[in-house]
Design a protein around this motif. Structure first.
Motif, PDB file in Angstrom:
ATOM      1  N   PHE A  40       6.202   8.454   1.781  1.00  0.00           N
ATOM      2  CA  PHE A  40       5.839   7.112   2.257  1.00  0.00           C
ATOM      3  C   PHE A  40       5.084   6.359   1.174  1.00  0.00           C
ATOM      4  O   PHE A  40       4.601   6.944   0.202  1.00  0.00           O
ATOM      5  CB  PHE A  40       5.091   7.125   3.597  1.00  0.00           C
ATOM      6  CG  PHE A  40       3.809   7.912   3.628  1.00  0.00           C
ATOM      7  CD1 PHE A  40       2.694   7.512   2.921  1.00  0.00           C
ATOM      8  CD2 PHE A  40       3.719   9.054   4.404  1.00  0.00           C
ATOM      9  CE1 PHE A  40       1.510   8.223   2.968  1.00  0.00           C
ATOM     10  CE2 PHE A  40       2.543   9.790   4.457  1.00  0.00           C
ATOM     11  CZ  PHE A  40       1.434   9.367   3.732  1.00  0.00           C
ATOM     12  N   PHE A  80      -1.046  15.815   5.331  1.00  0.00           N
ATOM     13  CA  PHE A  80      -1.376  14.485   4.788  1.00  0.00           C
ATOM     14  C   PHE A  80      -0.953  13.408   5.775  1.00  0.00           C
ATOM     15  O   PHE A  80      -0.146  13.656   6.672  1.00  0.00           O
ATOM     16  CB  PHE A  80      -0.737  14.263   3.410  1.00  0.00           C
ATOM     17  CG  PHE A  80       0.773  14.385   3.395  1.00  0.00           C
ATOM     18  CD1 PHE A  80       1.372  15.601   3.166  1.00  0.00           C
ATOM     19  CD2 PHE A  80       1.582  13.268   3.620  1.00  0.00           C
ATOM     20  CE1 PHE A  80       2.761  15.723   3.155  1.00  0.00           C
ATOM     21  CE2 PHE A  80       2.960  13.371   3.603  1.00  0.00           C
ATOM     22  CZ  PHE A  80       3.555  14.608   3.377  1.00  0.00           C
ATOM     23  N   GLY A  81      -1.541  12.218   5.582  1.00  0.00           N
ATOM     24  CA  GLY A  81      -1.201  11.090   6.449  1.00  0.00           C
ATOM     25  C   GLY A  81      -2.178  10.902   7.592  1.00  0.00           C
ATOM     26  O   GLY A  81      -1.976  10.048   8.458  1.00  0.00           O
ATOM     27  N   GLU A  82      -3.267  11.689   7.579  1.00  0.00           N
ATOM     28  CA  GLU A  82      -4.230  11.619   8.694  1.00  0.00           C
ATOM     29  C   GLU A  82      -5.116  10.371   8.620  1.00  0.00           C
ATOM     30  O   GLU A  82      -5.561   9.865   9.645  1.00  0.00           O
ATOM     31  CB  GLU A  82      -5.098  12.885   8.737  1.00  0.00           C
ATOM     32  CG  GLU A  82      -6.245  12.988   7.739  1.00  0.00           C
ATOM     33  CD  GLU A  82      -5.793  13.072   6.283  1.00  0.00           C
ATOM     34  OE1 GLU A  82      -4.596  13.269   6.035  1.00  0.00           O
ATOM     35  OE2 GLU A  82      -6.651  12.891   5.387  1.00  0.00           O
ATOM     36  N   MET A  83      -5.368   9.859   7.379  1.00  0.00           N
ATOM     37  CA  MET A  83      -6.368   8.796   7.239  1.00  0.00           C
ATOM     38  C   MET A  83      -5.984   7.531   7.996  1.00  0.00           C
ATOM     39  O   MET A  83      -6.774   6.982   8.766  1.00  0.00           O
ATOM     40  CB  MET A  83      -6.611   8.506   5.744  1.00  0.00           C
ATOM     41  CG  MET A  83      -7.408   9.616   5.078  1.00  0.00           C
ATOM     42  SD  MET A  83      -7.491   9.519   3.268  1.00  0.00           S
ATOM     43  CE  MET A  83      -8.184   7.918   2.987  1.00  0.00           C
ATOM     44  N   SER A  84      -4.752   7.061   7.800  1.00  0.00           N
ATOM     45  CA  SER A  84      -4.348   5.810   8.459  1.00  0.00           C
ATOM     46  C   SER A  84      -4.208   6.013   9.975  1.00  0.00           C
ATOM     47  O   SER A  84      -4.384   5.072  10.745  1.00  0.00           O
ATOM     48  CB  SER A  84      -3.043   5.295   7.867  1.00  0.00           C
ATOM     49  OG  SER A  84      -2.054   6.279   7.954  1.00  0.00           O
ATOM     50  N   ARG A  91      -1.502   2.909   4.969  1.00  0.00           N
ATOM     51  CA  ARG A  91      -1.534   4.121   4.138  1.00  0.00           C
ATOM     52  C   ARG A  91      -2.389   3.880   2.896  1.00  0.00           C
ATOM     53  O   ARG A  91      -2.198   2.861   2.201  1.00  0.00           O
ATOM     54  CB  ARG A  91      -0.110   4.491   3.683  1.00  0.00           C
ATOM     55  CG  ARG A  91       0.827   4.920   4.808  1.00  0.00           C
ATOM     56  CD  ARG A  91       0.423   6.228   5.408  1.00  0.00           C
ATOM     57  NE  ARG A  91       1.450   6.760   6.292  1.00  0.00           N
ATOM     58  CZ  ARG A  91       1.218   7.731   7.175  1.00  0.00           C
ATOM     59  NH1 ARG A  91       0.009   8.257   7.320  1.00  0.00           N
ATOM     60  NH2 ARG A  91       2.199   8.186   7.926  1.00  0.00           N
ATOM     61  N   SER A  92      -3.267   4.827   2.585  1.00  0.00           N
ATOM     62  CA  SER A  92      -4.189   4.646   1.463  1.00  0.00           C
ATOM     63  C   SER A  92      -3.547   4.983   0.119  1.00  0.00           C
ATOM     64  O   SER A  92      -4.111   4.690  -0.936  1.00  0.00           O
ATOM     65  CB  SER A  92      -5.423   5.524   1.660  1.00  0.00           C
ATOM     66  OG  SER A  92      -5.020   6.885   1.719  1.00  0.00           O
ATOM     67  N   SER A 136     -12.688  15.054  -4.751  1.00  0.00           N
ATOM     68  CA  SER A 136     -12.622  13.696  -5.296  1.00  0.00           C
ATOM     69  C   SER A 136     -13.906  13.363  -6.043  1.00  0.00           C
ATOM     70  O   SER A 136     -13.869  12.725  -7.099  1.00  0.00           O
ATOM     71  CB  SER A 136     -12.401  12.677  -4.181  1.00  0.00           C
ATOM     72  OG  SER A 136     -11.136  12.870  -3.631  1.00  0.00           O
TER      73      SER A 136
HETATM   74  P1  CMP Z   1      -2.994   8.100   4.675  1.00  0.00           P
HETATM   75  O1  CMP Z   1      -3.964   7.091   4.194  1.00  0.00           O
HETATM   76  O2  CMP Z   1      -2.484   7.961   6.052  1.00  0.00           O
HETATM   77  O3  CMP Z   1      -1.754   8.135   3.657  1.00  0.00           O
HETATM   78  C1  CMP Z   1      -1.985   8.643   2.336  1.00  0.00           C
HETATM   79  C2  CMP Z   1      -2.529  10.044   2.485  1.00  0.00           C
HETATM   80  O4  CMP Z   1      -2.856  10.689   1.274  1.00  0.00           O
HETATM   81  C3  CMP Z   1      -3.885  10.006   3.223  1.00  0.00           C
HETATM   82  O5  CMP Z   1      -3.645   9.582   4.543  1.00  0.00           O
HETATM   83  C4  CMP Z   1      -4.358  11.406   3.009  1.00  0.00           C
HETATM   84  O6  CMP Z   1      -3.684  12.319   3.840  1.00  0.00           O
HETATM   85  C5  CMP Z   1      -3.879  11.629   1.567  1.00  0.00           C
HETATM   86  N1  CMP Z   1      -4.981  11.375   0.613  1.00  0.00           N
HETATM   87  C6  CMP Z   1      -5.503  10.180   0.247  1.00  0.00           C
HETATM   88  N2  CMP Z   1      -6.498  10.356  -0.652  1.00  0.00           N
HETATM   89  C7  CMP Z   1      -6.590  11.684  -0.865  1.00  0.00           C
HETATM   90  C8  CMP Z   1      -7.415  12.509  -1.688  1.00  0.00           C
HETATM   91  N3  CMP Z   1      -8.356  11.978  -2.483  1.00  0.00           N
HETATM   92  N4  CMP Z   1      -7.236  13.853  -1.643  1.00  0.00           N
HETATM   93  C9  CMP Z   1      -6.272  14.394  -0.857  1.00  0.00           C
HETATM   94  N5  CMP Z   1      -5.467  13.673  -0.056  1.00  0.00           N
HETATM   95  C10 CMP Z   1      -5.626  12.340  -0.054  1.00  0.00           C
END
Ligand code: CMP
Length: 227
Positions: A40, A80-84, A91-92, A136
């Motif tokens: 994505f 992955f993909g949990e943040m949004s 999506r970040s 990070s």
């Molecule tokens: P999301 O923002 O939904 O889509 C991009 C994904 O990348 C984000 O969720 C996380 O799952 C993953 N992600 C973003 N930044 C980091 C990071 N610094 N380390 C690991 N995974 C990340």
């Protein structure tokens, strides 16, 4: 392999029993991606959570001048993909397959129900997100170093931490990323990575054999580059 067997390899679900795993696996869909496929795009709407069951992915953003910056690489057992899904924003980052990769996906609504019904998952999720924040933080400090060889060595420490196997003081990393990806993670060029790898090999810090990289004395390596 059935989804339920695949889910047992995912750290988020380590505290769940067969019945709980069965309930969640029924809601998941499997998808396969080839090396280089985009899973994505940054800024798109977050609809699913993904679990890597086989292969690996990179999490990237583009710098202002169009260079790829790698924030993380995720392997089998990672999600992955949990943040949004959690904060409702877009999506970040981009997520791209680094090889032939199989993922299981869970729809946002199902994820939120599962989180609510199984607090053990929420605790595992917090642990993993804390670990990502620590990595990070380390990467930010590392990127401020002017010494590119040291930044590259710190990337190697990170790979060792994520996928290394330790034996007799040596750490074997089975699948070291390609040099361009290490460069995009360490904020340098592929040529500098190539030179640094050769130097580290000459100085007997590491040994390379195809995709495998061995840190010959892990304690020394950490003392030299991570202190
Ligand atoms: P999301 O923002 O939904 O889509 C991009 C994904 O990348 C984000 O969720 C996380 O799952 C993953 N992600 C973003 N930044 C980091 C990071 N610094 N380390 C690991 N995974 C990340």
């Amino acid at each position: 392999m059935k989804n339920i067997e695949l889910l047992k390899t995912v750290s988020l679900f380590w505290d769940l029993n067969e019945i709980e795993l069965g309930y969640i696996s029924d809601k998941m869909v499997s998808k396969k991606f080839e090396n280089g496929n985009l899973i994505f795009l940054e800024e798109s709407e977050g609809k699913n959570l993904f679990f890597v069951v086989d292969g690996s992915v990179k999490v990237t953003r583009l710098s202002k001048d169009g260079r790829e910056v790698i924030l993380a690489m995720l392997n089998a057992g990672d999600f992955f993909g949990e943040m949004s899904l959690l904060d409702g924003q877009s999506r970040s980052a981009n997520v791209i397959a680094l090889e032939e990769t199989e993922v299981l996906s869970l729809k946002r609504d199902d994820f939120l129900v599962v989180l609510h019904d199984y607090p053990k998952i929420a605790i595992q999720l917090l642990k993993e997100m804390t670990s990502r924040l620590r990595k990070s933080d380390r990467q930010i400090v590392s990127l401020s170093l002017s010494d590119a060889e040291k930044r590259i060595a710190l990337c190697i420490v990170r790979f060792a931490d994520e996928q290394g196997v330790i034996k007799n003081g040596q750490v074997t990393i089975p699948k070291i990323p390609i040099q361009q990806d290490i460069a995009n993670m360490a904020g340098t060029s592929r040529e500098t990575v190539s030179r640094a790898m050769s130097l580290l090999t000459e100085e007997k810090y590491i040994e390379r054999n195809g995709k495998e990289l061995k840190i010959l004395n892990y304690k020394n390596f950490i003392k030299e580059f991570d202190s």
